[in-house]
Design an enzyme around this catalytic site. Structure first.
Site, PDB file in Angstrom:
ATOM      1  N   HIS A 265       0.838  -1.208   0.000  1.00 38.85           N
ATOM      2  CA  HIS A 265       0.000   0.000   0.000  1.00 38.85           C
ATOM      3  C   HIS A 265       0.875   1.260   0.000  1.00 38.85           C
ATOM      4  O   HIS A 265       0.713   2.139  -0.853  1.00 38.85           O
ATOM      5  CB  HIS A 265      -0.919  -0.023   1.229  1.00 38.85           C
ATOM      6  CG  HIS A 265      -1.852   1.147   1.312  1.00 38.85           C
ATOM      7  ND1 HIS A 265      -3.145   1.089   0.876  1.00 38.85           N
ATOM      8  CD2 HIS A 265      -1.672   2.406   1.770  1.00 38.85           C
ATOM      9  CE1 HIS A 265      -3.725   2.271   1.054  1.00 38.85           C
ATOM     10  NE2 HIS A 265      -2.845   3.093   1.602  1.00 38.85           N
ATOM     11  N   GLU A 266       1.796   1.335   0.943  1.00 37.47           N
ATOM     12  CA  GLU A 266       2.627   2.543   1.042  1.00 37.47           C
ATOM     13  C   GLU A 266       3.537   2.680  -0.178  1.00 37.47           C
ATOM     14  O   GLU A 266       3.805   3.787  -0.644  1.00 37.47           O
ATOM     15  CB  GLU A 266       3.441   2.540   2.343  1.00 37.47           C
ATOM     16  CG  GLU A 266       2.594   2.502   3.632  1.00 37.47           C
ATOM     17  CD  GLU A 266       1.481   3.545   3.694  1.00 37.47           C
ATOM     18  OE1 GLU A 266       1.646   4.635   3.094  1.00 37.47           O
ATOM     19  OE2 GLU A 266       0.443   3.275   4.324  1.00 37.47           O
ATOM     20  N   GLU A 295      -4.841   7.634  -3.175  1.00 43.95           N
ATOM     21  CA  GLU A 295      -5.327   6.358  -2.642  1.00 43.95           C
ATOM     22  C   GLU A 295      -5.618   5.361  -3.773  1.00 43.95           C
ATOM     23  O   GLU A 295      -5.522   4.153  -3.571  1.00 43.95           O
ATOM     24  CB  GLU A 295      -6.572   6.617  -1.785  1.00 43.95           C
ATOM     25  CG  GLU A 295      -6.918   5.519  -0.810  1.00 43.95           C
ATOM     26  CD  GLU A 295      -5.903   5.312   0.316  1.00 43.95           C
ATOM     27  OE1 GLU A 295      -4.967   6.135   0.462  1.00 43.95           O
ATOM     28  OE2 GLU A 295      -6.035   4.320   1.041  1.00 43.95           O
TER      29      GLU A 295
END
Ligand code: ZN
Length: 501
Positions: A265-266, A295
């Site tokens: 995700h990061e 996002e």
């Protein structure tokens, strides 16, 4: 280009360099700072914030923007120069609309409310937090009045995080999404396969998790010559310029999912920041289009890539080489384990199917709180009723319910919907991308991520902050943001996994 624009860029660079320096201090505070340094650090950051605020609202910047606007005549509306000046104008006007005493009050309240919230959550005491939430809402209403709006004060707040977005449009998109999510969740819970999914059990030493996740994000294309991965209590990505974009993750030695998918995700956020053009750096064109677009990148790499069958096939041998506990696991078992669906109380631990119901609930409640239709004292009951209606579960206490998130203590009203907007966009972009990269699944299975990253660089990253999110989505996908692609994705994936009719 014109001299005035160069002068504006130079001033913007000074302000942005200070912001980047403040971000280094913030990163250090989260990752390495000794606890005894908290007070000195908060003073350093406070002083920097004041200097930055002074420059960002100062007359000199205002004058440079006006001069640049005067020199723009003739420049095409969508040229970099015109967009740079437009963004500078927007940032400046928004910043000067908030009076200094209100900005100071917000910052004081944020620090205070955070502590009140942390204590109230630890002690499961919503009434202790209620006055702080009341104050957060009052400040949010005042901010909205100063920023201005057409008919709905929520628009002014949403616009801070998602430029150009309007609450009514978001409501329409979410209304399209919600019944599908509620229905799919219910059908999964009632299916024979529910709670029969494999689980990844064993011991996963932190150091090994750190090494393996670094290897995986490097394979995606995250550039360690311009970044690093560290441990922090709350995972995040921070950019000090496109040449230095860092990620943090946390480890749980009893389970692998958190660190593995936290890292993907990061890294998704970081790949975006690392892909923004060098000549946009420290200018009003640098950074992301919006939080929602940011996002979309993190969720694409975490979920559409990371939780896919091809990725599980690619990653399994690497995970097995590192963790003896996974020796007998098959790729199919890994795939099923990391896509387990279960309605749960905590948003940040939720799966792909239920996650956005947590967000929709918060969006609905903050709309009602901001308008005053919902009294703060009644928020816990409203929260629990929606949890029961959407997810079929009721929190046993407020610590596991309305008190779980940091956002409302920090004054971030209007932030939550960006999570779902980004999720929807990840699937819409994926649909468009597949027209250019029909073999993306095979590429992922072979660990070839460069074509996908190249597509994102070309279609999303290279624009930086040049376009507002709605413009960018239309430009890339040919239509406005909608829920259809995400609903299709979930129904196909989880219909197969849970053998739904
Ligand atoms: Zn994120």
């Amino acid at each position: 280009m014109a001299q005035a624009i160069e002068a504006l860029k130079a001033r913007a660079a000074e302000i942005n360099h200070l912001r980047q320096a403040a971000a280094v201090l913030e990163w250090d505070m989260q990752c390495y700072m000794p606890p005894g340094a908290a007070r000195a650090r908060s003073e350093q950051m406070g002083t920097l914030a004041e200097i930055i605020h002074g420059m960002a609202t100062g007359e000199e910047l205002g004058r440079l923007i006006s001069e640049a606007e005067a020199q723009l005549n003739g420049a095409a509306k969508d040229s970099d120069e015109a967009r740079l000046v437009k963004n500078a104008r927007r940032d400046y006007d928004d910043a000067v609309k908030i009076p200094a005493d209100l900005a100071a009050e917000i910052s004081r309240h944020g620090a205070l409310a955070h502590n009140i919230w942390a204590k109230a959550r630890a002690e499961n005491d919503f009434p202790a937090f209620a006055p702080a939430l009341e104050k957060t809402l009052e400040l949010a209403r005042r901010v909205a009045e100063h920023l201005g709006y057409e008919s709905d004060p929520y628009d002014a707040l949403l616009d801070i995080f998602e430029p150009g977005a309007r609450a009514a449009q978001v409501e329409t998109v979410f209304a399209e999404l919600k019944p599908h999510l509620v229905d799919l969740t219910r059908r999964i819970v009632e299916s024979p396969g529910y709670r029969q999914e494999p689980r990844l059990t064993g011991t996963f030493p932190s150091q090994v998790q750190d090494r393996v996740t670094q290897g995986l994000v490097a394979a995606l294309g995250y550039d360690f010559a311009h970044g690093r991965q560290d441990k922090a209590a709350h995972p995040f990505c921070t950019s000090f310029s496109r040449d230095d974009v860092r990620i943090t993750i946390r480890f749980d030695e009893k389970e692998l999912d958190g660190a593995l998918y936290g890292a993907l995700h990061e890294a998704g956020h970081a790949l975006y920041e690392q892909g923004i053009p060098a000549d946009y750096d420290a200018t009003p064109l640098g950074g992301a289009s919006s939080l929602g677009v940011h996002e979309s990148q993190s969720r694409m790499w975490e979920n559409l890539v990371g939780r896919s069958r091809p990725f599980c096939e690619f990653a399994l041998p690497k995970l097995q080489a590192a963790f003896p506990a996974l020796q007998s696991v098959t790729a199919e078992e890994l795939y099923r384990a990391v896509n387990r669906v279960e309605p749960s109380l905590i948003r940040v631990e939720a799966d792909e199917v239920t996650y956005n119901l947590h967000v929709l609930l918060r969006f609905e409640l903050e709309r009602e709180m901001l308008s005053g239709r919902l009294k703060v004292a009644d928020v816990p009951a409203a929260w629990n009723a929606k949890m029961q209606e959407y997810l079929g579960i009721t929190p046993p206490n407020d610590a596991l319910g309305v008190l779980q998130d940091v956002h409302w203590s920090g004054g971030m009203v209007g932030y939550f919907p960006t999570y779902t907007l980004g999720t929807l966009l990840s699937a819409q972009l994926w649909h468009t991308m597949k027209e250019s990269l029909p073999d993306v699944d095979d590429q992922i299975r072979r660990g070839e991520f460069a074509p996908l990253l190249g597509w994102l660089r070309e279609n999303v990253h290279r624009y930086g902050r040049k376009y507002e999110p709605d413009e960018l989505v239309r430009l890339v996908t040919g239509e406005p943001l909608n829920a259809r692609y995400y609903v299709d994705y979930l129904q196909a994936k989880y219909g197969e996994l849970y053998e739904l009719a």
